[in-house]
Structure formats: C-alpha cells, structure tokens
Scaffold this motif. Sequence first.
Motif, PDB file in Angstrom:
ATOM      1  N   ARG A 347       0.808  -1.227   0.000  1.00 38.88           N
ATOM      2  CA  ARG A 347       0.000   0.000   0.000  1.00 38.88           C
ATOM      3  C   ARG A 347       0.845   1.282   0.000  1.00 38.88           C
ATOM      4  O   ARG A 347       0.445   2.291  -0.556  1.00 38.88           O
ATOM      5  CB  ARG A 347      -0.943  -0.011   1.199  1.00 38.88           C
ATOM      6  CG  ARG A 347      -2.151  -0.906   0.949  1.00 38.88           C
ATOM      7  CD  ARG A 347      -2.948  -1.169   2.206  1.00 38.88           C
ATOM      8  NE  ARG A 347      -3.146  -0.003   2.988  1.00 38.88           N
ATOM      9  CZ  ARG A 347      -2.850   0.091   4.291  1.00 38.88           C
ATOM     10  NH1 ARG A 347      -2.363  -0.948   4.916  1.00 38.88           N
ATOM     11  NH2 ARG A 347      -3.066   1.209   4.930  1.00 38.88           N
ATOM     12  N   TYR A 348       1.992   1.225   0.667  1.00 41.58           N
ATOM     13  CA  TYR A 348       2.826   2.438   0.698  1.00 41.58           C
ATOM     14  C   TYR A 348       3.984   2.335  -0.297  1.00 41.58           C
ATOM     15  O   TYR A 348       5.088   2.765  -0.049  1.00 41.58           O
ATOM     16  CB  TYR A 348       3.331   2.706   2.127  1.00 41.58           C
ATOM     17  CG  TYR A 348       2.176   2.912   3.073  1.00 41.58           C
ATOM     18  CD1 TYR A 348       1.439   4.095   3.037  1.00 41.58           C
ATOM     19  CD2 TYR A 348       1.791   1.918   3.964  1.00 41.58           C
ATOM     20  CE1 TYR A 348       0.347   4.275   3.879  1.00 41.58           C
ATOM     21  CE2 TYR A 348       0.706   2.087   4.808  1.00 41.58           C
ATOM     22  CZ  TYR A 348      -0.009   3.274   4.755  1.00 41.58           C
ATOM     23  OH  TYR A 348      -1.092   3.459   5.561  1.00 41.58           O
ATOM     24  N   SER A 398      -3.433   6.622   3.776  1.00 44.93           N
ATOM     25  CA  SER A 398      -3.810   5.463   4.585  1.00 44.93           C
ATOM     26  C   SER A 398      -5.280   5.137   4.357  1.00 44.93           C
ATOM     27  O   SER A 398      -5.645   3.996   4.081  1.00 44.93           O
ATOM     28  CB  SER A 398      -3.549   5.760   6.063  1.00 44.93           C
ATOM     29  OG  SER A 398      -4.324   4.922   6.872  1.00 44.93           O
ATOM     30  N   THR A 404      -6.521   1.461   8.659  1.00 44.00           N
ATOM     31  CA  THR A 404      -7.260   1.882   9.869  1.00 44.00           C
ATOM     32  C   THR A 404      -6.352   2.630  10.839  1.00 44.00           C
ATOM     33  O   THR A 404      -6.805   3.203  11.814  1.00 44.00           O
ATOM     34  CB  THR A 404      -7.808   0.655  10.620  1.00 44.00           C
ATOM     35  OG1 THR A 404      -6.700  -0.184  10.970  1.00 44.00           O
ATOM     36  CG2 THR A 404      -8.793  -0.123   9.792  1.00 44.00           C
ATOM     37  N   LEU A 408      -0.053  -1.557  12.569  1.00 43.95           N
ATOM     38  CA  LEU A 408       1.258  -1.711  13.217  1.00 43.95           C
ATOM     39  C   LEU A 408       1.142  -1.787  14.746  1.00 43.95           C
ATOM     40  O   LEU A 408       2.020  -2.363  15.391  1.00 43.95           O
ATOM     41  CB  LEU A 408       2.196  -0.577  12.800  1.00 43.95           C
ATOM     42  CG  LEU A 408       2.728  -0.662  11.359  1.00 43.95           C
ATOM     43  CD1 LEU A 408       3.741   0.454  11.088  1.00 43.95           C
ATOM     44  CD2 LEU A 408       3.390  -2.012  11.089  1.00 43.95           C
TER      45      LEU A 408
HETATM   46  P1  ADP Z   1      -2.476   2.007   8.349  1.00 42.31           P
HETATM   47  O1  ADP Z   1      -3.728   1.242   8.471  1.00 42.31           O
HETATM   48  O2  ADP Z   1      -2.673   3.479   8.260  1.00 42.31           O
HETATM   49  O3  ADP Z   1      -1.568   1.464   7.310  1.00 42.31           O
HETATM   50  P2  ADP Z   1      -0.513   1.035  10.199  1.00 42.31           P
HETATM   51  O4  ADP Z   1      -0.572   0.978  11.673  1.00 42.31           O
HETATM   52  O5  ADP Z   1      -0.388  -0.254   9.477  1.00 42.31           O
HETATM   53  O6  ADP Z   1      -1.782   1.843   9.770  1.00 42.31           O
HETATM   54  O7  ADP Z   1       0.696   1.955   9.817  1.00 42.31           O
HETATM   55  C1  ADP Z   1       0.841   3.215  10.412  1.00 42.31           C
HETATM   56  C2  ADP Z   1       1.487   4.198   9.467  1.00 42.31           C
HETATM   57  O8  ADP Z   1       2.841   3.838   9.212  1.00 42.31           O
HETATM   58  C3  ADP Z   1       0.862   4.220   8.130  1.00 42.31           C
HETATM   59  O9  ADP Z   1      -0.248   5.098   8.106  1.00 42.31           O
HETATM   60  C4  ADP Z   1       1.986   4.706   7.210  1.00 42.31           C
HETATM   61  O10 ADP Z   1       2.047   6.092   7.261  1.00 42.31           O
HETATM   62  C5  ADP Z   1       3.221   4.156   7.883  1.00 42.31           C
HETATM   63  N1  ADP Z   1       3.720   2.913   7.241  1.00 42.31           N
HETATM   64  C6  ADP Z   1       3.510   1.648   7.640  1.00 42.31           C
HETATM   65  N2  ADP Z   1       4.160   0.767   6.841  1.00 42.31           N
HETATM   66  C7  ADP Z   1       4.807   1.488   5.910  1.00 42.31           C
HETATM   67  C8  ADP Z   1       5.675   1.176   4.813  1.00 42.31           C
HETATM   68  N3  ADP Z   1       5.988  -0.093   4.487  1.00 42.31           N
HETATM   69  N4  ADP Z   1       6.184   2.199   4.073  1.00 42.31           N
HETATM   70  C9  ADP Z   1       5.883   3.488   4.383  1.00 42.31           C
HETATM   71  N5  ADP Z   1       5.076   3.843   5.411  1.00 42.31           N
HETATM   72  C10 ADP Z   1       4.548   2.880   6.169  1.00 42.31           C
END
Ligand code: ADP
Length: 441
Positions: A347-348, A398, A404, A408
Amino acid sequence: MKRKINVQFISLTVVAVLITVIFSTLVDYALLKREIVGDLQVYAETMKEMGSFENVKEISSAGKDRGLRITLIDNRGNVQYDTEADISKMDNHTDREEISEAFRKGAGQAVRHSETIGKSTIYYAILMDNGNVLRVAKDTRSIEGILFSALPYMLFIILVVVAVSVVLTRLLTRSIIRPIDEMAQQINSQDLKSVYKELRPFVSTIQKQHEDILRTAQMRQEFTANVTHELKTPLTAISGYAELIENGMASEQDVARFSGEIHRNANRLLILINDIIRLSELDASSLEITFEMLDLHQLAGHCVELLKVNADRHRVRLVLEGNSSRINCNPEMINELMYNLCDNAIRYNNEGGSVSMTTGVDEKGDAFFEVQDTGIGIPKDSQDRIFERFYRVDKSRSKSTGGTGLGLAIVKHIVVQLHAVLELESEPGIGTRIRVTFPEK
Ligand code: ADP
C-alpha cells in the motif's frame, strides 16, 4: 502502628533497665563479698600469728567493735569461745562448711542466709597451729536485701526512662510517618531527596506506578476519542447517502453510486471494528497462546499468494525469497504479522515498485522473516510513532488504501506476546525494511 511502636519501645527500655539493675547488683554483691572475705582473712591470719588464746581474745574484742564475730572451735568441733553466743548452747561445728574445709585445707569460707530476711553472714575459718579452728564472721546485706532496697530507685529510673521513651518514640514515629503522610497527599510532587534513604525505593516505585496508571488512563482516553472519531466519519457518510436515497433525492444512477459508497463505508467500519476487537484481545492479560512447529517459509508463501491480487492492483511486484526456517510458534499470530507488514509494503509503495518477503535463519541461528519494499519510506521522526494506535504519516493515503491506523499497533502487540524482536530501517523515497526475529530461548 504508632501504638505498637510505643509499646515495643517502652517494653524494651523497661527490660533494659531491669537487666542493668539486676546485673549491676550481682556484680556489686560479688565485689562486696570479695572485699569482706579479704578483710576477714586478714583478721584471721593476724590472730593466727598471735598464737595464744589470750591474744586472740584481745583482738577479738577489737574485732567485735568493728562488727566482727569471732569463734574458736577445738579440734573435735566443740566451740571454745564465741564473741556473741553462749557457748554452752552451741552444738558441734564440725559439719559447718567453712569449719570442715578449714580442717581439711587449712582455710575455708562460706556464706549463709540468716533468719532475718535481707541479711546473710560471711564466714572465714582458719586452722591454727595448735589444731583449733578460728572463725571470723561478718553480717552483710543479702543479695535480695540489696535488690529490695534498690527497688524504689529502680521504679524511679523506670518511670523516668518510660517518660523519656514516650517522648522519643513519639518524635521517632512522627519522623517515620511524616513522609508517608505527605506522599499519600501528593504522590507525584514528593521530592525524593526530602524522604529518608530507606523509603526512597518505595517512593520511586509508587511514583513510577502512579505515572504508568496516569499514562495508561490518558492513552485509553485518547484511544476512545480516536475510535469515536474514526467510527463517526464512515457512519456520517452512510447516514447521509441513505438519507438522500430515502428522500428520493437521488437519481437512479446516483442510487447505484450512493449504495456503493454505503457499502464501502460499511466495510470500512467492519474492518475498523475487527482491528479494535483484535487489539483488545491482544491487550488482555489472560491471552492464551498455543504453539506448534511451523515453517516460516511456507507461511510466507501463503501470505504472498493471498496478497498477489492486491499487489497486481497496485502494480507492485511481490516475490518470496529465502529458505525454510522452522520455529515453534502460534500460526495465526505469524500470519497476522506477515499479512499486516506485507499489506503495508504494497500500500505504501510506488507503481512499478517491488516487495520481497524473505525467510531464513540469521548468523546467530535465530529464525526470522523480513519484508522489504521500494516504497515511499518513513521519515525518521515518525519511525517510533508508527506503532502507536491511529498514528499515520499520511492520513489520506492510509484511508484511501483502506488503512485503519491500527495495523502496526497490532504488529507491535503480537511481537511482544511472541517475545520476538522487530527491527525497522527506512529511508523516505527509497523504501522500508522490517525484520522480525524469533530468538531461541
Ligand atoms: P495504516 O492502516 O494506516 O496502514 P498502520 O498501523 O499499518 O496503519 O501503519 C501506520 C502508518 O505507518 C501508516 O499510516 C503509514 O504512514 C506508515 N507505514 C507503515 N508501513 C509502511 C511502509 N511499508 N512504508 C511506508 N510507510 C509505512
């Protein structure tokens, strides 16, 4: 507690006074006895040197003036002379301890209690050259007599000591209890330096626990506020679109579009609620985790298969690398970890980018899996915060990709529960690498 300390302190001082008085009386008495015996011995030896009976009589009267009683006993034990008693009424003295000792060893001594309470008599007997025994005796106070006469002083001392110890214990208990009282009123602002040394570890532990409780309460409050906010957005959208349809304000085309929006938002709500429930499950201290032997490479393979369509949709290349590594672990939790990390990496990511999922055993012999992407990366100052609930670097990205903000947070919880170690390396514009290692216990 104060009362208990008071009672113990007072009893202790009373016992200490009693022991001191009794012990010093015993020592006094022993010294007194030794002194008297010494005196009697000097008298007896002087008389022995005088030799004749007449001389003995003379010295005897001088001795009598000094409170000494002198008795002369012949070699059969009969009393020949006594400065105090009528010799005709006196029985044979051979069985008297000091006399028999004098006959045997040349000199003897004894202490006997007299009928008069509080008195005892010290005897010293010596064998004369003519075979008679000369005995010198002196009345003195008995040990009970000395103790008895010391009683009023003893009571006075006890009273004084009790009075002093009441005041002292009051001061002492006050100084012990004051910091505890102060702490009860204002635990956090209690200055550690103002507390006595022994209490400091206790105060600092309580302060830390108190801070933890406050922090947790604040986190809960923030979480509730965030949840409410997150739930409100899709619900407002659902309610708005439904209202438009209900009022007949939507054309046939709009109805299809609005229904789609309602469906999308309802799904969003479901995903959010699922994540919230999962987090609270992982939060529960009674969480039971079952373990079984697993191959990380095999699980990673399933994850890659599951996310392949997703990756294609984002035009991201998803590959599985590494080799088999077996661990004893909970499969659902590992699947969840892999899925969340891999999903984020897709996704990112950027169009045309790639994600590689690698499994293996590191140089220390510990099993690991790693998700590496060529995506947008995470700025340095956000790298610690992304594991917080609802923290997102780019909120709109996101949301538009179905995030959500809890993925993480769930990952962090699982890593803690499995006693695993998570390492993150990320460079904005270059990509992110997250490795989860399972150290052998
Ligand atoms: P979300 O549901 O928003 O993805 P997460 O808790 O999984 O929530 O991740 C928190 C935030 O960390 C994300 O909104 C994103 O900004 C950042 N993030 C997580 N994984 C990555 C990644 N692989 N590359 C870049 N940013 C990331």
